[in-house]
Design a protein around this motif. Structure first.
Motif, mmCIF file in Angstrom:
data_model
loop_
_atom_site.group_PDB
_atom_site.id
_atom_site.type_symbol
_atom_site.label_atom_id
_atom_site.label_comp_id
_atom_site.label_asym_id
_atom_site.label_seq_id
_atom_site.Cartn_x
_atom_site.Cartn_y
_atom_site.Cartn_z
ATOM 1 N N ARG A 20 -124.018 -60.718 40.095
ATOM 2 C CA ARG A 20 -122.652 -60.736 40.613
ATOM 3 C C ARG A 20 -121.864 -59.519 40.129
ATOM 4 N NH1 ARG A 20 -122.877 -62.485 44.795
ATOM 5 N NH2 ARG A 20 -120.673 -62.853 44.916
ATOM 6 N N GLY A 21 -122.162 -59.063 38.927
ATOM 7 C CA GLY A 21 -121.493 -57.880 38.387
ATOM 8 C C GLY A 21 -122.525 -56.874 37.917
ATOM 9 N N LEU A 36 -125.720 -34.271 41.165
ATOM 10 C CA LEU A 36 -126.603 -35.371 40.818
ATOM 11 C C LEU A 36 -125.855 -36.274 39.857
ATOM 12 C CD1 LEU A 36 -129.991 -33.535 40.287
ATOM 13 C CD2 LEU A 36 -129.297 -34.912 42.243
ATOM 14 N N GLY A 37 -125.922 -37.533 40.114
ATOM 15 C CA GLY A 37 -125.333 -38.485 39.191
ATOM 16 C C GLY A 37 -124.214 -39.267 39.824
ATOM 17 N N GLN A 38 -124.349 -40.581 39.697
ATOM 18 C CA GLN A 38 -123.321 -41.470 40.219
ATOM 19 C C GLN A 38 -123.279 -42.703 39.330
ATOM 20 O OE1 GLN A 38 -124.229 -43.788 43.779
ATOM 21 N NE2 GLN A 38 -122.200 -43.286 44.560
ATOM 22 N N MET A 39 -122.091 -43.074 38.884
ATOM 23 C CA MET A 39 -121.906 -44.311 38.147
ATOM 24 C C MET A 39 -121.068 -45.231 39.008
ATOM 25 S SD MET A 39 -120.521 -45.071 34.331
ATOM 26 C CE MET A 39 -122.117 -44.778 33.589
ATOM 27 N N SER A 40 -121.506 -46.483 39.121
ATOM 28 C CA SER A 40 -120.768 -47.423 39.952
ATOM 29 C C SER A 40 -120.532 -48.724 39.191
ATOM 30 C CB SER A 40 -121.517 -47.692 41.259
ATOM 31 O OG SER A 40 -122.830 -48.144 41.001
ATOM 32 N N PHE A 41 -119.463 -49.389 39.570
ATOM 33 C CA PHE A 41 -119.060 -50.645 38.965
ATOM 34 C C PHE A 41 -118.944 -51.676 40.087
ATOM 35 C CE2 PHE A 41 -117.664 -47.168 36.400
ATOM 36 C CZ PHE A 41 -117.915 -47.560 35.100
ATOM 37 N N TRP A 42 -119.571 -52.809 39.907
ATOM 38 C CA TRP A 42 -119.664 -53.844 40.931
ATOM 39 C C TRP A 42 -119.042 -55.143 40.427
ATOM 40 C CZ3 TRP A 42 -123.606 -53.381 45.108
ATOM 41 C CH2 TRP A 42 -124.189 -52.112 45.144
ATOM 42 N N THR A 43 -118.352 -55.863 41.297
ATOM 43 C CA THR A 43 -117.892 -57.220 41.014
ATOM 44 C C THR A 43 -118.176 -58.071 42.238
ATOM 45 O OG1 THR A 43 -115.636 -56.830 41.827
ATOM 46 C CG2 THR A 43 -116.025 -56.453 39.468
ATOM 47 N N GLY A 45 -120.775 -58.988 43.542
ATOM 48 C CA GLY A 45 -121.858 -58.469 44.363
ATOM 49 C C GLY A 45 -121.514 -57.278 45.237
ATOM 50 N N THR A 46 -120.321 -56.695 45.049
ATOM 51 C CA THR A 46 -119.871 -55.575 45.889
ATOM 52 C C THR A 46 -119.479 -54.392 45.005
ATOM 53 O OG1 THR A 46 -119.042 -57.133 47.539
ATOM 54 C CG2 THR A 46 -118.203 -54.871 47.649
ATOM 55 N N THR A 66 -114.076 -47.588 48.132
ATOM 56 C CA THR A 66 -114.964 -46.868 49.036
ATOM 57 C C THR A 66 -116.075 -46.240 48.209
ATOM 58 O OG1 THR A 66 -115.177 -45.138 50.709
ATOM 59 C CG2 THR A 66 -113.579 -44.748 48.966
ATOM 60 N N THR A 67 -117.235 -46.079 48.785
ATOM 61 C CA THR A 67 -118.348 -45.448 48.075
ATOM 62 C C THR A 67 -118.572 -44.015 48.532
ATOM 63 O OG1 THR A 67 -119.922 -46.325 49.681
ATOM 64 C CG2 THR A 67 -119.513 -47.654 47.702
#
Length: 181
Positions: A20-21, A36-43, A45-46, A66-67
């Motif tokens: 879920r996160g 190069l390089g991407q950090m993402s944060f999800w809550t 499931g999105t 937005t991604t």
């Protein structure tokens, strides 16, 4: 060896509840500008927040909602992108309410350097204490919109003057004529 890593959070064992996160870093995929390089944060499931490198421009891009922040400008004004193409979105600046501080302001600043004048070169500012909004260019207040008095809904707008005397008041200091409004 993996090209990405993640810290995942779940709240159950069903397929939709397993992850879920998530906090994820991916350094395998070239993003905008061959960075190069991407950090993402999800809550829930999105993916909600994304930070990616733009090596060609020499900066990082931060997006909320937005991604693909690079698709919302000409690669010049997209270090911070908020929202998406559906629904309503915005940014809120919180400052102490009137009476909570001697002067209570919130501002969006435009800087071109680190000197005192340059860090506040341009700004849009709201003063909660006096309930007025000001617009600044070249480190100087150029326009003000203010309420007439406490409890009143009447407003005044000053262009070139900080304390307007009429509903619309303009002033040109270096001219013998004042343009009509």
């Amino acid at each position: 060896i993996s090209d990405s890593g993640a810290l995942m959070f779940s709240n159950g064992s069903t397929p939709t509840a397993v992850v879920r996160g998530r906090i994820q870093y991916d350094h395998s995929t070239p993003y905008v500008g061959s960075g190069l390089g991407q950090m993402s944060f999800w809550t829930d499931g999105t993916q909600r927040v994304n930070i990616e490198e733009n090596l060609a421009a020499g900066r990082s891009l931060l997006s909320v909602g937005t991604t693909t922040p690079q698709t919302y400008s000409n690669d010049t004004f997209n270090e911070l992108v908020v929202g998406s193409t559906s629904g309503s979105h915005g940014i809120t600046i919180i400052a102490a309410p009137t009476g909570g501080a001697a002067v209570s302001t919130g501002a969006l600043m435009f800087s071109c350097g680190s000197s005192t004048a340059d860090v506040m070169r341009g700004r849009v500012q709201y003063n909660h204490t006096s309930d007025e909004m000001t617009l600044w260019t070249d480190s100087t207040q150029r326009m003000v919109v203010q309420k007439v008095s406490a409890g009143s809904s009447a407003t005044r707008m000053g262009v070139g003057i900080g304390s307007p005397l009429d509903m619309v008041h303009s002033y040109v200091a270096d001219s013998s004529t004042v343009p009509a409004v």
